[in-house]
Design a protein around this motif. Structure first.
Motif, PDB file in Angstrom:
ATOM      1  N   VAL A 144       0.879  -1.182   0.000  1.00 40.76           N
ATOM      2  CA  VAL A 144       0.000   0.000   0.000  1.00 40.76           C
ATOM      3  C   VAL A 144       0.907   1.220   0.000  1.00 40.76           C
ATOM      4  N   GLU A 145       0.711   2.088  -0.983  1.00 43.65           N
ATOM      5  CA  GLU A 145       1.611   3.252  -1.070  1.00 43.65           C
ATOM      6  C   GLU A 145       0.826   4.558  -1.161  1.00 43.65           C
ATOM      7  N   HIS A 146       1.213   5.483  -0.314  1.00 43.85           N
ATOM      8  CA  HIS A 146       0.680   6.864  -0.316  1.00 43.85           C
ATOM      9  C   HIS A 146      -0.846   6.910  -0.307  1.00 43.85           C
ATOM     10  N   LEU A 147      -1.453   6.079   0.498  1.00 44.86           N
ATOM     11  CA  LEU A 147      -2.922   6.078   0.548  1.00 44.86           C
ATOM     12  C   LEU A 147      -3.414   7.230   1.433  1.00 44.86           C
ATOM     13  N   SER A 148      -4.229   8.086   0.832  1.00 49.03           N
ATOM     14  CA  SER A 148      -4.816   9.211   1.570  1.00 49.03           C
ATOM     15  C   SER A 148      -6.310   9.263   1.303  1.00 49.03           C
ATOM     16  N   LYS A 149      -7.041   9.468   2.362  1.00 51.86           N
ATOM     17  CA  LYS A 149      -8.496   9.568   2.213  1.00 51.86           C
ATOM     18  C   LYS A 149      -9.033  10.573   3.216  1.00 51.86           C
ATOM     19  N   ASN A 192       1.772   4.092   4.001  1.00 46.26           N
ATOM     20  CA  ASN A 192       2.685   3.212   3.259  1.00 46.26           C
ATOM     21  C   ASN A 192       2.898   1.967   4.113  1.00 46.26           C
ATOM     22  N   PHE A 193       2.543   0.831   3.575  1.00 42.24           N
ATOM     23  CA  PHE A 193       2.675  -0.388   4.381  1.00 42.24           C
ATOM     24  C   PHE A 193       2.742  -1.604   3.461  1.00 42.24           C
ATOM     25  N   THR A 194       3.484  -2.621   3.909  1.00 43.80           N
ATOM     26  CA  THR A 194       3.551  -3.855   3.119  1.00 43.80           C
ATOM     27  C   THR A 194       3.055  -5.034   3.961  1.00 43.80           C
ATOM     28  N   PHE A 195       2.052  -5.720   3.439  1.00 40.97           N
ATOM     29  CA  PHE A 195       1.519  -6.909   4.105  1.00 40.97           C
ATOM     30  C   PHE A 195       2.094  -8.141   3.405  1.00 40.97           C
ATOM     31  N   GLN A 196       2.412  -9.155   4.221  1.00 37.37           N
ATOM     32  CA  GLN A 196       3.045 -10.332   3.622  1.00 37.37           C
ATOM     33  C   GLN A 196       2.178 -11.581   3.711  1.00 37.37           C
ATOM     34  N   GLU A 197       2.395 -12.438   2.755  1.00 44.84           N
ATOM     35  CA  GLU A 197       1.669 -13.705   2.656  1.00 44.84           C
ATOM     36  C   GLU A 197       1.936 -14.607   3.873  1.00 44.84           C
ATOM     37  N   GLY A 211      -3.198   7.084  -3.805  1.00 44.58           N
ATOM     38  CA  GLY A 211      -2.773   5.789  -3.286  1.00 44.58           C
ATOM     39  C   GLY A 211      -2.756   4.706  -4.349  1.00 44.58           C
ATOM     40  N   THR A 212      -1.845   3.763  -4.179  1.00 42.05           N
ATOM     41  CA  THR A 212      -1.801   2.608  -5.078  1.00 42.05           C
ATOM     42  C   THR A 212      -1.687   1.332  -4.245  1.00 42.05           C
ATOM     43  N   PHE A 213      -2.276   0.256  -4.786  1.00 38.97           N
ATOM     44  CA  PHE A 213      -2.183  -1.053  -4.138  1.00 38.97           C
ATOM     45  C   PHE A 213      -1.543  -2.012  -5.143  1.00 38.97           C
ATOM     46  N   THR A 214      -0.436  -2.580  -4.749  1.00 35.48           N
ATOM     47  CA  THR A 214       0.282  -3.454  -5.679  1.00 35.48           C
ATOM     48  C   THR A 214       0.454  -4.829  -5.058  1.00 35.48           C
ATOM     49  N   LEU A 215       0.235  -5.836  -5.899  1.00 35.13           N
ATOM     50  CA  LEU A 215       0.453  -7.206  -5.436  1.00 35.13           C
ATOM     51  C   LEU A 215       1.759  -7.691  -6.062  1.00 35.13           C
ATOM     52  N   ILE A 216       2.691  -8.076  -5.215  1.00 32.84           N
ATOM     53  CA  ILE A 216       3.991  -8.524  -5.730  1.00 32.84           C
ATOM     54  C   ILE A 216       4.105 -10.020  -5.467  1.00 32.84           C
ATOM     55  N   ASP A 217       4.220 -10.778  -6.546  1.00 31.57           N
ATOM     56  CA  ASP A 217       4.294 -12.235  -6.404  1.00 31.57           C
ATOM     57  C   ASP A 217       5.421 -12.751  -7.294  1.00 31.57           C
ATOM     58  N   LYS A 218       6.366 -13.419  -6.674  1.00 29.81           N
ATOM     59  CA  LYS A 218       7.524 -13.965  -7.394  1.00 29.81           C
ATOM     60  C   LYS A 218       8.161 -12.914  -8.297  1.00 29.81           C
ATOM     61  N   PRO A 231      -1.184  -4.321 -10.323  1.00 31.62           N
ATOM     62  CA  PRO A 231      -2.145  -3.639  -9.441  1.00 31.62           C
ATOM     63  C   PRO A 231      -3.109  -4.651  -8.808  1.00 31.62           C
ATOM     64  N   LEU A 232      -3.512  -4.371  -7.608  1.00 31.06           N
ATOM     65  CA  LEU A 232      -4.472  -5.229  -6.906  1.00 31.06           C
ATOM     66  C   LEU A 232      -5.828  -5.137  -7.619  1.00 31.06           C
TER      67      LEU A 232
END
Lengths: 235, 524
Positions: free
Chosen positions: A5-10, A22-27, A57-64, A69-70
């Motif tokens: 999660v990057e630069h999410l503002s609401k 800004n936060f990264t959640f892990q599997e 804000g952007t939500f990105t899924l990083i896999d391998k 984008p999510l």
């Protein structure tokens, strides 16, 4: 797999609810999202689930090593108040759900096998969902979210109103799901977060803050969380 | 009691003021400029209070003015005989109907719930103080108009003055009867769900009110006056009963928690949601052999057959009965056939309004939301463009088919009526008439569903959050109403209708395919 999660503002009018998060959640982990009433936990979920627009804000899924984008199908959202189509029976709802997801299901089970897994009694399976109890509706909501097998599962206080038996069953289900998934679990109940979640994240004053729980007993962790929340709120 | 009344009045006023400010915020585009801080803006609160006071004054006088003008004064001009007795006769019998149908006390409204159950006001004090205020409004509101229209109808002034008191007396006695009935039998009266005998009472007194004077039969003035005086005096004694009665809280607990309401989360939206929810057919033997979205939609339609199919069948039967009745009248009164023929040849636009009225599209969309989309839209998969469009297609088919049933009966019936009343010089008028009615039906089916998909107006709590949706529906109504005034030959208007409907359908479907995936979600 990671959810970044990057630069999410609401903001709601002049009130900034989420401030450049800004936060990264892990599997493989269940994240316990703790915060005071009105701190923005549901808003955070609603942004992830694209239920509400947000400023940035952007939500990105990083896999391998690959990132994308999510998407909506990456997310399952279990609400505190279970929402199910009340005009269908439990079996019909599952049939419809399996019909439209059949090309994506790796492991095909029968409808009754799914019911067995979720401890839904035989006599309840062909009842209209409008006649289901709160706990049973909750189980159905959880079940379809499991079948859809989303990469990220958002859980907005899903155990708060359940009886102790169903709550325990659901906890086991969640623990069994965490492999290959990212689970973010919002709750007000600190004991529940500590017993179920692998990581504790505080949402306070619009920012996410991970609490390092290593080398701490439960009591020390509780004190640390309370101190963090009290400190923040007195700012 | 006065203190309770003042408090309840303040609550009602605050509710109205906040509703006024809320409605300002709902204005498309302009509403976005207004912030929540408006609720604490003193000047706006003052303006809201003025609007509230005006609404209160209007509620005292406007309704009564329209009632006396339309229901009494305008009607008696059509009757033979002296207007004096006709005025008294009609108003007398209508008052007897109003006493049962408009009790105030047994009308379950949210302000009563807020006051008695949320704010914990004393039920008896709240009920009686507000009831007396309502009776005062009845007397003050009716007095100028019974006097004005009574004098215009040459009714003696003392009877004109007596009428408002008689109306209040009737209402009080009706409430005394209902309260006493509850005390004796435990049976509660709900104004919004009159029982059979109340409907029968209404039908009988409507006939007595309006049909008898047409044949010159009216209630003799002295008899009417004796009843009016007796009932007025009875009303005064009724007040003593109301004062002595103690079970108000008990009654309201039942009225406000019957199957239409949910005491735990009482809201107007909750009531309507609950009402729609109760329309689900609980027969689980209903099945479908379809698959996927078609299966889902098929079960929705079948489980809501009460709401969807049965009402379409009822409308069809009613249309059929009207056509049969008209055919019968043509044989008895040939002039009526001639007039009907003239009307049919130029009044096709009139049927735009009729088709608007009988189309179930808006109600179907509401049921779709309350019983289906409300819960399903919280699932991410349900909001994927492919799912939205697939289900939209299934729904459109169903809605069109449901609405085509009455449309088909009407279209065939009109062609039949046109043929037996003298026909038309142009044969092409028959198919044009037939297909234009079907086109109108398809148009409204598409229109309501497309509006729902493009402007999905409800939030997760089933509250309507889109003023644009309301405006669009209002404009649709105005457009159809305007059509009532247009007279165009069948061929011209029919062709225009068919072409317009086809074009509209294409444009709307394009818009849905293009934008619904973005717009079809729960409002915030």
């Amino acid at each position: 797999m990671e959810l970044k999660v990057e630069h999410l503002s609401k903001s709601f009018e002049t009130k900034e609810v989420l401030k450049d998060i800004n936060f990264t959640f892990q599997e493989g982990k269940i994240y316990g999202l703790l915060g005071r009433n009105g701190s923005g936990k549901t808003t955070f979920f609603n942004c992830l689930n694209r239920d509400i627009p947000f400023e940035e804000g952007t939500f990105t899924l990083i896999d391998k090593e690959q990132s994308r984008p999510l998407e909506l199908e990456d997310i399952g959202y279990v609400l505190s108040t279970p929402n199910v189509p009340e005009f269908l029976t439990g079996r019909e709802f599952l049939k419809f759900f399996l019909d439209i997801h059949q090309d994506k299901l790796d492991e095909k089970k029968t409808i009754d096998e799914y019911f067995e897994f979720m401890h839904i009694e035989k006599e309840d399976r062909d009842k209209l969902l409008k006649d289901y109890s709160y706990g049973m509706k909750n189980k159905m909501q959880m079940l379809v979210n499991m079948i859809a097998d989303p990469n990220v599962l958002l859980l907005d206080e899903p155990l708060t109103s359940l009886d102790v038996v169903v709550a325990e069953e659901m906890k086991q289900v969640l623990k069994s799901m965490k492999k290959n998934h990212i689970l973010i679990f919002s709750t007000h109940i600190m004991e529940l977060a500590l017993s179920l979640c692998d990581e504790i994240v505080l949402l306070n004053h619009g920012t996410l803050q991970e609490i390092d729980r290593s080398h701490l007993t439960d009591q020390e962790l509780k004190d640390k969380i309370l101190a963090a929340l009290t400190e923040e709120s007195s700012c | 009691m006065l203190e309770t009344f003042i408090q309840s009045f303040q609550v009602k006023n605050t509710y109205r003021v906040n509703t006024f400010i809320y409605s300002l915020k709902q204005i498309p585009i302009l509403g976005k400029v207004f912030k929540d801080a408006l609720y604490s803006n003193y000047a706006l609160k003052l303006l809201g209070t003025l609007v509230s006071i005006m609404t209160e004054i209007l509620s005292i006088f406007l309704g009564k003015f329209l009632y006396i003008t339309i229901m009494v004064f305008a009607v008696i001009t059509l009757y033979p005989g002296t207007s004096t007795v006709n005025f008294v006769h009609v108003l007398f019998f209508l008052t007897l109907i109003g006493a049962l149908m408009n009790t105030y006390m047994f009308n379950p409204t949210k302000d009563k719930y807020y006051a008695m159950f949320i704010l914990k006001m004393d039920s008896k004090e709240y009920t009686l103080s507000n009831y007396y205020y309502t009776m005062l409004k009845v007397i003050v509101g009716f007095l100028p108009f019974t006097c004005l229209f009574g004098i215009l109808s040459k009714v003696p002034l003392w009877i004109c003055i007596l009428f408002p008191f008689f109306i209040a007396g009737c209402k009080i006695l009706a409430n005394v009867y209902f309260l006493n009935k509850y005390k004796r039998t435990g049976i509660i009266t709900d104004e919004n769900h009159p029982v059979k005998w109340v409907w029968a009472w209404t039908a009988i007194f409507l006939i007595l009110a309006y049909a008898l004077p047409y044949f010159g039969i009216v209630l003799p003035l002295p008899v009417a006056c004796i009843f009016m005086v007796l009932i007025t005096i009875g009303g005064i004694f009724g007040v003593f009963y109301l004062q002595k009665f103690t079970l108000y809280r008990e009654i309201y607990k039942i009225i406000l928690t019957n199957d239409n309401m949910n005491l735990a989360s009482y809201k107007t939206t909750e009531i309507s949601k609950q009402t729609v929810l109760n329309r689900i057919d609980v027969d689980t033997n209903i099945t479908s052999h379809k698959h996927g979205y078609a299966y889902f939609n098929d079960l929705f339609v079948k489980r809501h057959s009460n709401l969807l199919l049965k009402s379409a069948k009822k409308i069809s039967l009613t249309i059929f009965a009207i056509i049969v009745a008209m055919t019968g009248i043509f044989f008895v009164v040939p002039a009526f056939a001639e007039k009907t023929n003239q009307i049919l040849l130029v009044m096709l636009p009139y049927f735009v309004f009729i088709m608007y009225c009988i189309n179930r599209g808006q109600e179907v969309a509401k049921a779709m939301f309350m019983n289906c989309d409300h819960s399903m839209l919280t699932y991410g998969f349900y909001r994927k463009p492919k799912v939205i469009l697939n289900l939209f297609k299934e729904r459109l088919k169903s809605v069109i088919i449901i609405n085509l049933l009455p449309a088909f009966v009407l279209a065939l019936g009109l062609v039949f009526l046109l043929a037996i009343t003298g026909g038309t010089t142009q044969f092409i008028d028959y198919p044009i008439l037939f297909f234009s009615i079907l086109a109108m039906s398809v148009f409204f089916s598409v229109h309501h569903l497309v509006l729902y998909y493009l402007l999905q107006p409800y939030n997760a709590e089933s509250e309507t959050k889109s003023a644009t949706y309301g405006i669009a529906n209002g404009l649709t109504y105005l457009f159809c109403y305007y059509m009532l005034k247009i007279q165009i030959p069948i061929f011209t208007f029919g062709c225009l209708t068919i072409v317009f409907s086809i074009l509209y359908c294409f444009v709307s479907l394009f818009l849905v395919y293009r934008y619904a995936p973005k717009t079809f979600h729960l409002k915030n």
